[in-house]
Structures are given as C-alpha cells and as structure tokens.
Design a protein around this motif. Sequence first.
Motif, PDB file in Angstrom:
ATOM      1  N   LYS A 178      48.226  51.693  48.207  1.00 20.30           N
ATOM      2  CA  LYS A 178      47.769  50.918  49.584  1.00 20.30           C
ATOM      3  C   LYS A 178      47.595  49.583  49.009  1.00 20.30           C
ATOM      4  O   LYS A 178      48.057  48.790  49.782  1.00 20.30           O
ATOM      5  N   ARG A 179      46.661  49.470  48.050  1.00 17.05           N
ATOM      6  CA  ARG A 179      46.438  48.230  47.555  1.00 17.05           C
ATOM      7  C   ARG A 179      47.566  47.442  46.850  1.00 17.05           C
ATOM      8  O   ARG A 179      47.786  46.297  47.147  1.00 17.05           O
ATOM      9  N   PHE A 180      48.509  48.204  46.365  1.00 16.15           N
ATOM     10  CA  PHE A 180      49.839  47.770  45.619  1.00 16.15           C
ATOM     11  C   PHE A 180      50.503  46.983  46.963  1.00 16.15           C
ATOM     12  O   PHE A 180      51.152  45.862  46.671  1.00 16.15           O
ATOM     13  N   LEU A 181      50.800  47.759  48.095  1.00 17.37           N
ATOM     14  CA  LEU A 181      51.446  47.267  49.201  1.00 17.37           C
ATOM     15  C   LEU A 181      50.799  45.864  49.748  1.00 17.37           C
ATOM     16  O   LEU A 181      51.638  45.052  50.053  1.00 17.37           O
ATOM     17  N   HIS A 182      49.405  45.888  49.652  1.00 20.53           N
ATOM     18  CA  HIS A 182      48.821  44.601  49.963  1.00 20.53           C
ATOM     19  C   HIS A 182      49.055  43.587  49.106  1.00 20.53           C
ATOM     20  O   HIS A 182      49.392  42.401  49.562  1.00 20.53           O
ATOM     21  N   THR A 183      49.270  43.730  47.871  1.00 24.16           N
ATOM     22  CA  THR A 183      49.503  42.696  47.018  1.00 24.16           C
ATOM     23  C   THR A 183      50.966  42.322  47.190  1.00 24.16           C
ATOM     24  O   THR A 183      51.264  41.036  47.156  1.00 24.16           O
TER      25      THR A 183
ATOM     26  N   LEU B 251      49.884  39.046  41.335  1.00 25.89           N
ATOM     27  CA  LEU B 251      48.905  39.694  40.490  1.00 25.89           C
ATOM     28  C   LEU B 251      47.447  39.494  40.835  1.00 25.89           C
ATOM     29  O   LEU B 251      46.551  40.033  39.990  1.00 25.89           O
ATOM     30  N   HIS B 252      47.191  38.844  41.901  1.00 27.79           N
ATOM     31  CA  HIS B 252      45.897  38.431  42.354  1.00 27.79           C
ATOM     32  C   HIS B 252      44.730  39.961  42.306  1.00 27.79           C
ATOM     33  O   HIS B 252      43.826  39.599  41.902  1.00 27.79           O
ATOM     34  N   ASP B 253      45.429  41.097  42.779  1.00 27.09           N
ATOM     35  CA  ASP B 253      44.648  42.295  42.637  1.00 27.09           C
ATOM     36  C   ASP B 253      44.835  43.311  41.588  1.00 27.09           C
ATOM     37  O   ASP B 253      44.686  44.376  41.752  1.00 27.09           O
ATOM     38  N   CYS B 254      45.419  42.928  40.601  1.00 29.85           N
ATOM     39  CA  CYS B 254      46.056  43.582  39.560  1.00 29.85           C
ATOM     40  C   CYS B 254      45.006  44.344  38.783  1.00 29.85           C
ATOM     41  O   CYS B 254      45.201  45.459  38.099  1.00 29.85           O
TER      42      CYS B 254
ATOM     43  N   TYR C 214      39.579  32.897  41.316  1.00 30.12           N
ATOM     44  CA  TYR C 214      38.729  32.184  42.443  1.00 30.12           C
ATOM     45  C   TYR C 214      39.089  32.878  43.550  1.00 30.12           C
ATOM     46  O   TYR C 214      38.994  32.356  44.837  1.00 30.12           O
ATOM     47  N   HIS C 215      40.134  34.109  43.712  1.00 30.58           N
ATOM     48  CA  HIS C 215      40.760  34.435  44.990  1.00 30.58           C
ATOM     49  C   HIS C 215      39.678  35.108  45.815  1.00 30.58           C
ATOM     50  O   HIS C 215      39.785  35.166  47.152  1.00 30.58           O
ATOM     51  N   THR C 216      38.313  35.605  45.169  1.00 28.67           N
ATOM     52  CA  THR C 216      37.591  36.453  46.084  1.00 28.67           C
ATOM     53  C   THR C 216      36.340  35.511  46.715  1.00 28.67           C
ATOM     54  O   THR C 216      36.091  35.418  47.831  1.00 28.67           O
TER      55      THR C 216
ATOM     56  N   ALA D 122      46.033  33.366  51.600  1.00 26.92           N
ATOM     57  CA  ALA D 122      47.236  34.806  51.664  1.00 26.92           C
ATOM     58  C   ALA D 122      46.518  36.000  51.672  1.00 26.92           C
ATOM     59  O   ALA D 122      46.852  36.674  52.521  1.00 26.92           O
ATOM     60  N   ASP D 123      45.572  36.036  51.010  1.00 25.47           N
ATOM     61  CA  ASP D 123      44.886  37.180  50.903  1.00 25.47           C
ATOM     62  C   ASP D 123      44.093  37.496  52.006  1.00 25.47           C
ATOM     63  O   ASP D 123      43.851  38.561  52.647  1.00 25.47           O
ATOM     64  N   TYR D 124      43.633  36.275  52.720  1.00 27.98           N
ATOM     65  CA  TYR D 124      42.881  36.500  54.087  1.00 27.98           C
ATOM     66  C   TYR D 124      43.863  36.822  55.201  1.00 27.98           C
ATOM     67  O   TYR D 124      43.094  37.403  56.129  1.00 27.98           O
TER      68      TYR D 124
ATOM     69  N   MET E  45      48.839  42.428  57.555  1.00 29.93           N
ATOM     70  CA  MET E  45      48.126  43.741  58.001  1.00 29.93           C
ATOM     71  C   MET E  45      46.777  43.352  58.280  1.00 29.93           C
ATOM     72  O   MET E  45      45.856  44.244  58.787  1.00 29.93           O
ATOM     73  N   ARG E  46      46.268  42.030  58.018  1.00 34.43           N
ATOM     74  CA  ARG E  46      44.533  41.672  58.304  1.00 34.43           C
ATOM     75  C   ARG E  46      44.687  41.640  59.960  1.00 34.43           C
ATOM     76  O   ARG E  46      45.468  41.165  60.469  1.00 34.43           O
ATOM     77  N   ASN E  47      43.536  42.049  60.198  1.00 29.65           N
ATOM     78  CA  ASN E  47      43.159  42.066  61.615  1.00 29.65           C
ATOM     79  C   ASN E  47      41.866  42.110  61.854  1.00 29.65           C
ATOM     80  O   ASN E  47      40.864  43.134  61.936  1.00 29.65           O
TER      81      ASN E  47
END
Length: 190
Positions: A19-24, A51-54, A111-113, A129-131, A135-137
């Motif tokens: 799931k998290r991989f698809l998010h990345t 790589l942000h959530d690797c 610093y992405h978080t 982009a993370d925000y 799929m963000r809703n």
Amino acid sequence: MTYNLKKYEKEIRDRIGEKRFLHTLRVRDTAIELAKIHNVDLESAEVAGFLHDCAKIRDHEKLMKAVKENKLLLTKEMIKAPQIIHSYLGALYARELYGIEDEDILNAITYHTTGRANMSDLEKIIFLADYIEPMRNFDGVEKARELAKKDLDAAMYFALNNTLKFLVEHDTYIVPTTVTARNYYKELNP
Ligand SMILES: [Fe+2]
Ligand SMILES: [Fe+2]
C-alpha cells in the motif's frame, strides 16, 4: 547523473508494504508533474518522490530496530514525534543503500514530513506531492492541488496551516520546525 532505482523496488516494497509502495509511486508521478510546471529537475523529483517513504516501516519496534542498526541519532523531537523518524532514516537509506549523494534530494526526503523554513523548490515539490497525490482525500485537497500548480510558496502556507490544524485537533506533539516553517511561509504570503 542517472539513477537506476528499479533494482531497489523489491527491497523497498518488502520494507514498507504494498500500500505504502503504491503511494510512493503516486508521489513520484505527482512530483514529476509539479517539477515540469515549476522548472525543477525532473530526475531529482522522480528520485526524491520515489524514495521519500523508503524507510516508512509501519511497526514501531521494527522501525526503532532499524534506527539502532543504522546508528541514526535520535533527537528529542523524534522521540516526541515518532512519525518524523522515517524521513530522517529515509535520507540515510537513500545515501547509504541507494547511492544518492545529491544534497537537495536528501533534504527533500529529510523534510518531507515536517517542512522547514526556506525550502528549495524540490523540497516543496516533494512535501506537496506527498500532500496532494491522487488518493489523498480531505477537506481542502482540491485547493491545495490548485495552489501547488500555481504557486509553491502559497501552497506550502496552505498545507502547513492545515497540517498544524490537524495536529492540534488530534492533540499531537508539534515539532518546532513545522511551526517555524509555517511562520516563514506566512511572511512570504502576506
Ligand atoms: Fe512520509
Ligand atoms: Fe509519503
């Protein structure tokens, strides 16, 4: 510089889950779109997004074990706000496991978080982009998407304000870096 990240896909997928991989992948694609609009190096956006959530290991004990094994220095802030740890560990993995030496890419992961004051365009693009990935809703996501295309600083101000509201509502510890970032972008957006 050309990166070959394909060979790390399985390792990252196994570490963070499907799931998290698809998010990345969605963050990577969103980052590339924003980079095109704002004239930022596309490959940097692709690599940092991918790589942000690797290091986003879901199990807290496993995460702490990885922190120890990799000798990541745990700050007071990381102990109080464990959700930020994966960003620092992620930059460490990017450097040590995936051969990333570009400081801008490493900072975008770090610093992405939390965000920070005076971010580079690449840092802002990865944060945003993370925000706003598809799929963000949440309330305001459309506004955030619009702003991210038009004005990265205005989008940062909007996103940081919303993030802070969310953290307050959920009675979560807030790292000073995020508050400093919010004030910095407030002053840029009078
Ligand atoms: Fe993350
Ligand atoms: Fe993420």
